[in-house]
Motif scaffolding. Structure first.
Motif, PDB file in Angstrom:
ATOM      1  N   UNK A 103       9.511  -5.296   9.413  1.00  0.00           N
ATOM      2  CA  UNK A 103      10.505  -6.134  10.043  1.00  0.00           C
ATOM      3  C   UNK A 103      11.236  -5.348  11.124  1.00  0.00           C
ATOM      4  N   UNK A 104      11.862  -6.052  12.036  1.00  0.00           N
ATOM      5  CA  UNK A 104      12.633  -5.432  13.121  1.00  0.00           C
ATOM      6  C   UNK A 104      11.820  -4.420  13.908  1.00  0.00           C
ATOM      7  N   UNK A 105      10.538  -4.644  14.026  1.00  0.00           N
ATOM      8  CA  UNK A 105       9.720  -3.712  14.777  1.00  0.00           C
ATOM      9  C   UNK A 105       8.273  -4.133  14.766  1.00  0.00           C
ATOM     10  N   UNK A 106       7.438  -3.208  15.193  1.00  0.00           N
ATOM     11  CA  UNK A 106       6.018  -3.533  15.280  1.00  0.00           C
ATOM     12  C   UNK A 106       5.150  -2.534  14.533  1.00  0.00           C
ATOM     13  N   UNK A 107       5.740  -1.716  13.689  1.00  0.00           N
ATOM     14  CA  UNK A 107       4.941  -0.766  12.908  1.00  0.00           C
ATOM     15  C   UNK A 107       4.000  -1.518  11.993  1.00  0.00           C
ATOM     16  N   UNK A 108       2.732  -1.106  12.036  1.00  0.00           N
ATOM     17  CA  UNK A 108       1.712  -1.768  11.229  1.00  0.00           C
ATOM     18  C   UNK A 108       0.862  -0.734  10.490  1.00  0.00           C
TER      19      UNK A 108
ATOM     20  N   UNK B 114       6.493  -7.047  -2.829  1.00  0.00           N
ATOM     21  CA  UNK B 114       6.707  -8.340  -2.178  1.00  0.00           C
ATOM     22  C   UNK B 114       7.399  -9.337  -3.092  1.00  0.00           C
ATOM     23  N   UNK B 115       8.269 -10.114  -2.479  1.00  0.00           N
ATOM     24  CA  UNK B 115       9.117 -11.029  -3.225  1.00  0.00           C
ATOM     25  C   UNK B 115       8.612 -12.469  -3.232  1.00  0.00           C
TER      26      UNK B 115
ATOM     27  N   UNK C 212      12.130  -9.157   7.665  1.00  0.00           N
ATOM     28  CA  UNK C 212      11.346  -8.891   6.454  1.00  0.00           C
ATOM     29  C   UNK C 212      10.081  -8.126   6.766  1.00  0.00           C
ATOM     30  N   UNK C 213       9.714  -7.228   5.881  1.00  0.00           N
ATOM     31  CA  UNK C 213       8.377  -6.680   5.932  1.00  0.00           C
ATOM     32  C   UNK C 213       7.408  -7.758   5.463  1.00  0.00           C
ATOM     33  N   UNK C 214       6.298  -7.880   6.158  1.00  0.00           N
ATOM     34  CA  UNK C 214       5.316  -8.919   5.831  1.00  0.00           C
ATOM     35  C   UNK C 214       3.970  -8.266   5.560  1.00  0.00           C
ATOM     36  N   UNK C 215       3.239  -8.849   4.629  1.00  0.00           N
ATOM     37  CA  UNK C 215       1.944  -8.286   4.283  1.00  0.00           C
ATOM     38  C   UNK C 215       0.878  -9.356   4.164  1.00  0.00           C
ATOM     39  N   UNK C 216      -0.345  -8.921   4.334  1.00  0.00           N
ATOM     40  CA  UNK C 216      -1.524  -9.745   4.064  1.00  0.00           C
ATOM     41  C   UNK C 216      -2.330  -9.055   2.969  1.00  0.00           C
TER      42      UNK C 216
ATOM     43  N   UNK D  93       6.033 -11.836   1.698  1.00  0.00           N
ATOM     44  CA  UNK D  93       7.263 -11.376   2.349  1.00  0.00           C
ATOM     45  C   UNK D  93       8.016 -10.419   1.438  1.00  0.00           C
ATOM     46  N   UNK D  94       8.445  -9.321   2.032  1.00  0.00           N
ATOM     47  CA  UNK D  94       9.283  -8.334   1.355  1.00  0.00           C
ATOM     48  C   UNK D  94      10.681  -8.433   1.953  1.00  0.00           C
ATOM     49  N   UNK D  95      11.649  -8.812   1.144  1.00  0.00           N
ATOM     50  CA  UNK D  95      12.999  -9.017   1.663  1.00  0.00           C
ATOM     51  C   UNK D  95      13.583  -7.751   2.297  1.00  0.00           C
ATOM     52  N   UNK D  96      13.110  -6.607   1.892  1.00  0.00           N
ATOM     53  CA  UNK D  96      13.479  -5.381   2.595  1.00  0.00           C
ATOM     54  C   UNK D  96      12.681  -5.320   3.890  1.00  0.00           C
ATOM     55  N   UNK D  97      13.058  -4.495   4.808  1.00  0.00           N
ATOM     56  CA  UNK D  97      12.453  -4.525   6.139  1.00  0.00           C
ATOM     57  C   UNK D  97      11.166  -3.721   6.247  1.00  0.00           C
ATOM     58  N   UNK D  98      10.858  -2.957   5.211  1.00  0.00           N
ATOM     59  CA  UNK D  98       9.679  -2.102   5.340  1.00  0.00           C
ATOM     60  C   UNK D  98       8.408  -2.855   4.946  1.00  0.00           C
ATOM     61  N   UNK D  99       7.320  -2.443   5.565  1.00  0.00           N
ATOM     62  CA  UNK D  99       6.029  -2.943   5.152  1.00  0.00           C
ATOM     63  C   UNK D  99       5.533  -2.134   3.972  1.00  0.00           C
ATOM     64  N   UNK D 100       4.576  -2.662   3.248  1.00  0.00           N
ATOM     65  CA  UNK D 100       4.095  -1.968   2.065  1.00  0.00           C
ATOM     66  C   UNK D 100       2.685  -2.399   1.726  1.00  0.00           C
TER      67      UNK D 100
END
Length: 124
Positions: free
Chosen positions: A53-58, A111-112, A32-36, A98-105
């Motif tokens: 998600x699946x990575x470390x892009x921030x 976010x879901x 999941x893409x995660x956000x604060x 949490x975003x059920x898709x893997x991208x951050x935003x």
């Protein structure tokens, strides 16, 4: 359905540090893409940081670049926000999402699921 619980907020002086923790349950969030986000009293909720998600892009909002770091520990199903050199304008309730898709935003509507928030107060 995933549940998110934030912790680690508190009262700190200007220049201090805090580490916020967001623990997920119910599902594995590694993809999941995660956000604060944060919300100051009387203001709209605003984006702070996101990690793919699946990575470390921030990505970070400009006002926290170089001071805040978002990271994740997939083995612990946990996301962190390390906050250094805190300023009074960082005061607010901080939310994990949490975003059920893997991208951050940076967009609230991406976010879901949201946590209940944790209060951060920076005194001058």
């Amino acid at each position: 359905q995933v549940q998110l619980v934030e912790s680690g907020g508190g009262l700190v002086q200007t220049g201090g540090s805090l580490r916020l923790t967001c623990v997920a349950s119910g599902r594995t969030i590694s993809s999941y893409g995660m956000g604060w986000f944060r919300q100051a009293a009387g203001k709209e909720r605003e984006f702070v940081a996101t990690i793919y998600g699946r990575g470390t892009t921030t990505y970070y909002t400009d006002s926290v670049k170089g001071r805040f770091t978002v990271s994740r520990d997939n083995a612990k199903n946990t996301v962190y926000l390390q906050m250094n050199s805190l300023k009074p304008e960082d005061t607010g309730v901080y939310y994990c999402a949490a975003n059920y898709a893997s991208y951050g935003s940076s967009l609230y509507r991406s976010y879901d699921v949201w946590g209940q928030g944790t209060q951060v107060t920076v005194s001058s």
